[in-house]
Design a protein around this motif. Structure first.
Motif, PDB file in Angstrom:
ATOM      1  N   MET A 107       0.917  -1.128   0.111  1.00  0.00           N
ATOM      2  CA  MET A 107      -0.053  -0.270   0.010  1.00  0.00           C
ATOM      3  C   MET A 107       0.863   1.280  -0.089  1.00  0.00           C
ATOM      4  N   ILE A 108       0.506   2.117  -0.669  1.00  0.00           N
ATOM      5  CA  ILE A 108       1.301   3.558  -0.710  1.00  0.00           C
ATOM      6  C   ILE A 108       0.415   4.715  -0.291  1.00  0.00           C
ATOM      7  N   ALA A 109       0.880   5.417   0.851  1.00  0.00           N
ATOM      8  CA  ALA A 109      -0.198   6.334   1.099  1.00  0.00           C
ATOM      9  C   ALA A 109       0.407   7.566   0.861  1.00  0.00           C
ATOM     10  N   PHE A 110      -0.344   8.724   0.264  1.00  0.00           N
ATOM     11  CA  PHE A 110       0.279  10.071  -0.400  1.00  0.00           C
ATOM     12  C   PHE A 110      -0.071  10.912   0.692  1.00  0.00           C
ATOM     13  N   CYS A 111       0.937  11.019   1.519  1.00  0.00           N
ATOM     14  CA  CYS A 111       0.389  12.013   2.770  1.00  0.00           C
ATOM     15  C   CYS A 111       2.041  12.403   3.431  1.00  0.00           C
ATOM     16  N   ASP A 112       1.742  13.538   4.119  1.00  0.00           N
ATOM     17  CA  ASP A 112       3.078  13.991   4.775  1.00  0.00           C
ATOM     18  C   ASP A 112       3.158  12.984   6.229  1.00  0.00           C
ATOM     19  N   GLU A 113       4.392  13.482   6.926  1.00  0.00           N
ATOM     20  CA  GLU A 113       4.668  12.622   8.142  1.00  0.00           C
ATOM     21  C   GLU A 113       3.411  12.939   9.169  1.00  0.00           C
ATOM     22  N   LEU A 114       3.081  13.739   9.258  1.00  0.00           N
ATOM     23  CA  LEU A 114       1.997  14.082  10.322  1.00  0.00           C
ATOM     24  C   LEU A 114       0.770  12.969  10.285  1.00  0.00           C
ATOM     25  N   ASP A 115       0.162  13.172   8.884  1.00  0.00           N
ATOM     26  CA  ASP A 115      -0.821  12.045   8.773  1.00  0.00           C
ATOM     27  C   ASP A 115      -0.456  10.723   8.769  1.00  0.00           C
ATOM     28  N   GLU A 116       0.740  10.392   8.535  1.00  0.00           N
ATOM     29  CA  GLU A 116       1.265   8.859   8.702  1.00  0.00           C
ATOM     30  C   GLU A 116       1.228   8.827  10.328  1.00  0.00           C
ATOM     31  N   SER A 117       1.710   9.609  10.931  1.00  0.00           N
ATOM     32  CA  SER A 117       1.745   9.380  12.461  1.00  0.00           C
ATOM     33  C   SER A 117       0.401   9.178  13.051  1.00  0.00           C
ATOM     34  N   LEU A 118      -0.468   9.530  12.430  1.00  0.00           N
ATOM     35  CA  LEU A 118      -1.994   9.448  12.773  1.00  0.00           C
ATOM     36  C   LEU A 118      -2.497   7.968  12.595  1.00  0.00           C
ATOM     37  N   PHE A 119      -2.231   7.465  11.579  1.00  0.00           N
ATOM     38  CA  PHE A 119      -2.823   6.202  11.217  1.00  0.00           C
ATOM     39  C   PHE A 119      -1.860   4.903  11.401  1.00  0.00           C
ATOM     40  N   LEU A 120      -0.619   5.084  11.339  1.00  0.00           N
ATOM     41  CA  LEU A 120       0.304   3.984  11.347  1.00  0.00           C
ATOM     42  C   LEU A 120       0.130   3.385  12.585  1.00  0.00           C
ATOM     43  N   PRO A 121      -0.061   3.795  13.939  1.00  0.00           N
ATOM     44  CA  PRO A 121      -0.139   2.997  14.929  1.00  0.00           C
ATOM     45  C   PRO A 121      -1.332   2.168  15.073  1.00  0.00           C
ATOM     46  N   HIS A 122      -2.472   2.580  14.297  1.00  0.00           N
ATOM     47  CA  HIS A 122      -3.635   1.711  14.263  1.00  0.00           C
ATOM     48  C   HIS A 122      -3.809   0.434  13.202  1.00  0.00           C
ATOM     49  N   LEU A 123      -2.320   0.536  12.470  1.00  0.00           N
ATOM     50  CA  LEU A 123      -2.789  -0.763  11.439  1.00  0.00           C
ATOM     51  C   LEU A 123      -1.749  -1.784  12.163  1.00  0.00           C
ATOM     52  N   LYS A 124      -2.377  -2.753  12.564  1.00  0.00           N
ATOM     53  CA  LYS A 124      -1.691  -4.147  13.029  1.00  0.00           C
ATOM     54  C   LYS A 124      -0.616  -4.633  12.331  1.00  0.00           C
ATOM     55  N   ASN A 125       0.497  -4.694  13.209  1.00  0.00           N
ATOM     56  CA  ASN A 125       1.636  -5.374  12.590  1.00  0.00           C
ATOM     57  C   ASN A 125       2.335  -4.607  11.446  1.00  0.00           C
ATOM     58  N   CYS A 126       2.086  -3.174  11.213  1.00  0.00           N
ATOM     59  CA  CYS A 126       2.678  -2.432   9.991  1.00  0.00           C
ATOM     60  C   CYS A 126       3.610  -1.629  10.251  1.00  0.00           C
ATOM     61  N   LYS A 127       4.489  -1.302   9.195  1.00  0.00           N
ATOM     62  CA  LYS A 127       5.623  -0.483   9.240  1.00  0.00           C
ATOM     63  C   LYS A 127       5.610   0.153   8.235  1.00  0.00           C
ATOM     64  N   SER A 128       6.491   1.609   8.026  1.00  0.00           N
ATOM     65  CA  SER A 128       6.353   2.360   6.735  1.00  0.00           C
ATOM     66  C   SER A 128       7.931   2.408   6.462  1.00  0.00           C
ATOM     67  N   ALA A 129       7.892   2.878   4.925  1.00  0.00           N
ATOM     68  CA  ALA A 129       9.088   3.180   4.367  1.00  0.00           C
ATOM     69  C   ALA A 129       8.874   4.286   3.472  1.00  0.00           C
ATOM     70  N   ARG A 130       9.275   5.673   3.646  1.00  0.00           N
ATOM     71  CA  ARG A 130       9.090   6.693   3.122  1.00  0.00           C
ATOM     72  C   ARG A 130       9.850   6.957   1.835  1.00  0.00           C
ATOM     73  N   TRP A 131       9.579   7.249   0.602  1.00  0.00           N
ATOM     74  CA  TRP A 131      10.361   7.339  -0.518  1.00  0.00           C
ATOM     75  C   TRP A 131      10.021   8.789  -1.127  1.00  0.00           C
ATOM     76  N   ASP A 132       9.197   9.646  -0.429  1.00  0.00           N
ATOM     77  CA  ASP A 132       9.107  11.050  -1.014  1.00  0.00           C
ATOM     78  C   ASP A 132       8.449  11.689   0.256  1.00  0.00           C
ATOM     79  N   GLU A 133       8.651  12.968   0.182  1.00  0.00           N
ATOM     80  CA  GLU A 133       8.022  13.903   1.110  1.00  0.00           C
ATOM     81  C   GLU A 133       6.629  13.636   1.195  1.00  0.00           C
ATOM     82  N   TYR A 134       5.821  13.180   0.047  1.00  0.00           N
ATOM     83  CA  TYR A 134       4.441  12.949   0.141  1.00  0.00           C
ATOM     84  C   TYR A 134       4.068  11.558  -0.142  1.00  0.00           C
ATOM     85  N   ALA A 135       5.109  10.605  -0.019  1.00  0.00           N
ATOM     86  CA  ALA A 135       4.638   9.296  -0.428  1.00  0.00           C
ATOM     87  C   ALA A 135       5.517   8.128   0.451  1.00  0.00           C
TER      88      ALA A 135
END
Length: 264
Positions: free
Chosen positions: A152-180
Motif C-alpha cells: 500500500m502507498i499512502a500519499f501523505c506527509d509525516e503528520l498524517d502517517e503518524s495518525l494512522f500507522l499506530p492503528h495498522l496491526k503489525n505494519c511499518k512504513s518506508a518513506r520514499w518521498d516527502e508525500y509518499a
C-alpha cells in the motif's frame, strides 16, 4: 570474500540500475549483467514496484534477468511463476481505507498484477512526476476491499502517517518521498523475498550480493553476504553497506562488480 562465493545478485531498480530521468540503464551495467550471467551468476531485480510497474519501465526489454522480487519482497518470481507470496490481511487494508477517506489522502493498493488509487491530488501528482511514473487506474474503494493486496502507498506527509500507522496491526512504513510512503507488514521486506529465492536455489545469504540506494533497501543490504550502496544513495543506506560505489550516472553498478572481481 572469494570471487566464487557470490552466486546471485539482487539489485534495486530506481536510481540503482535504472535512471528515471532518462528512462535508461547505463550501458556499462547492461554489459556487466551480461558478463555475470555468462559466468553463471544469477541477477535478480528487487523492487518496491509490482510486476506491471516494472514492465512499464521497459527495463525487462533492455536487460535479461533470472527473476524478480517485487513489492518490497511480497512476491518472488522465477521463470514467470510466483514462487512466494506474502499478502496483507484484509482487515489491515480496510483500516487504511478508512483513514484515507477520513484524512483525505490518496491511497494506492497494489495487487499481484495491477494497482488502483482512490484519490488524486497535488501530492500524488508530485510524487509520480519525480519518479517518472504514472499513477494507477483510479477507482473508489468500498469499506471492505475483497481483493488480495501486497503493498500500500499512502500519499501523505509525516503528520498524517503518524495518525494512522499506530492503528495498522503489525505494519511499518518506508518513506520514499516527502508525500509518499510505502506501508507493509512489519515482517515483510526485500530480505524476505530474497530468502525465498535463496531457499529455492539452495543458496546461503553469504552467496548473495545486493545493491541499493533508498531506505527500503536497508533490510536487503543487511541480509546478504555482500552489500553495496550507490554513490547517490541516502546516508542511512551508505551507513549499512559494506561498500559504497560510484553514482548510477558514473558507472557505479559496473564498478561495484569490478571492485569485487566478479567481472574484468
Amino acid at each position: 570474500m572469494k570471487d566464487n562465493d557470490i552466486k546471485i545478485i539482487f539489485t534495486d531498480i530506481d536510481m540503482t540500475l535504472y535512471q528515471q530521468k532518462t528512462k535508461t540503464v547505463p550501458a556499462s551495467a547492461i554489459e556487466a549483467i551480461n558478463k555475470l550471467r555468462a559466468k553463471g551468476i544469477k541477477v535478480f531485480l528487487c523492487s518496491g514496484r509490482n510486476f506491471y510497474l516494472i514492465r512499464k519501465t521497459g527495463i525487462l526489454d533492455m536487460v535479461k534477468f533470472d527473476g524478480l522480487i517485487t513489492m518490497n519482497g511480497a512476491n518472488a518470481i522465477i521463470d514467470n511463476k510466483v514462487i512466494y507470496r506474502y499478502p496483507i490481511p484484509s482487515e489491515v487494508v480496510d483500516a487504511i481505507i478508512k483513514f484515507s477517506k477520513r484524512l483525505k489522502f490518496g491511497l494506492t493498493l497494489i495487487e499481484e498484477s495491477e494497482g488502483h488509487i482512490n484519490y488524486i491530488d497535488d501530492r500524488v501528482i508530485s510524487a509520480h512526476e519525480k519518479y517518472g511514473t504514472r499513477f494507477p487506474q483510479p477507482r473508489s474503494y468500498p469499506d471492505h476491499y475483497d481483493r488480495v493486496v501486497y503493498q500500500m502507498i499512502a500519499f501523505c506527509d509525516e503528520l498524517d502517517e503518524s495518525l494512522f500507522l499506530p492503528h495498522l496491526k503489525n505494519c511499518k512504513s518506508a518513506r520514499w518521498d516527502e508525500y509518499a510512503v510505502d506501508i507493509m507488514l512489519k515482517d515483510s521486506d526485500k530480505a524476505k523475498g530474497i530468502l525465498a529465492v535463496l531457499q529455492y536455489y539452495g543458496y546461503k545469504p553469504e552467496n548473495a550480493m545486493s545493491l541499493g540506494d533508498n531506505p527500503n533497501d536497508i533490510e536487503m543490504l543487511q541480509f546478504t553476504g555482500v552489500s553495496v550502496a550507490m554513490g547517490n544513495a541516502t546516508n542511512e543506506v551508505k551507513a549499512v553497506a559494506d561498500y559504497v560505489t560510484d553514482d548510477i550516472d558514473n558507472d557505479g553498478w559496473a564498478k561495484a562488480m569490478k571492485h569485487y572481481n566478479l567481472i574484468d
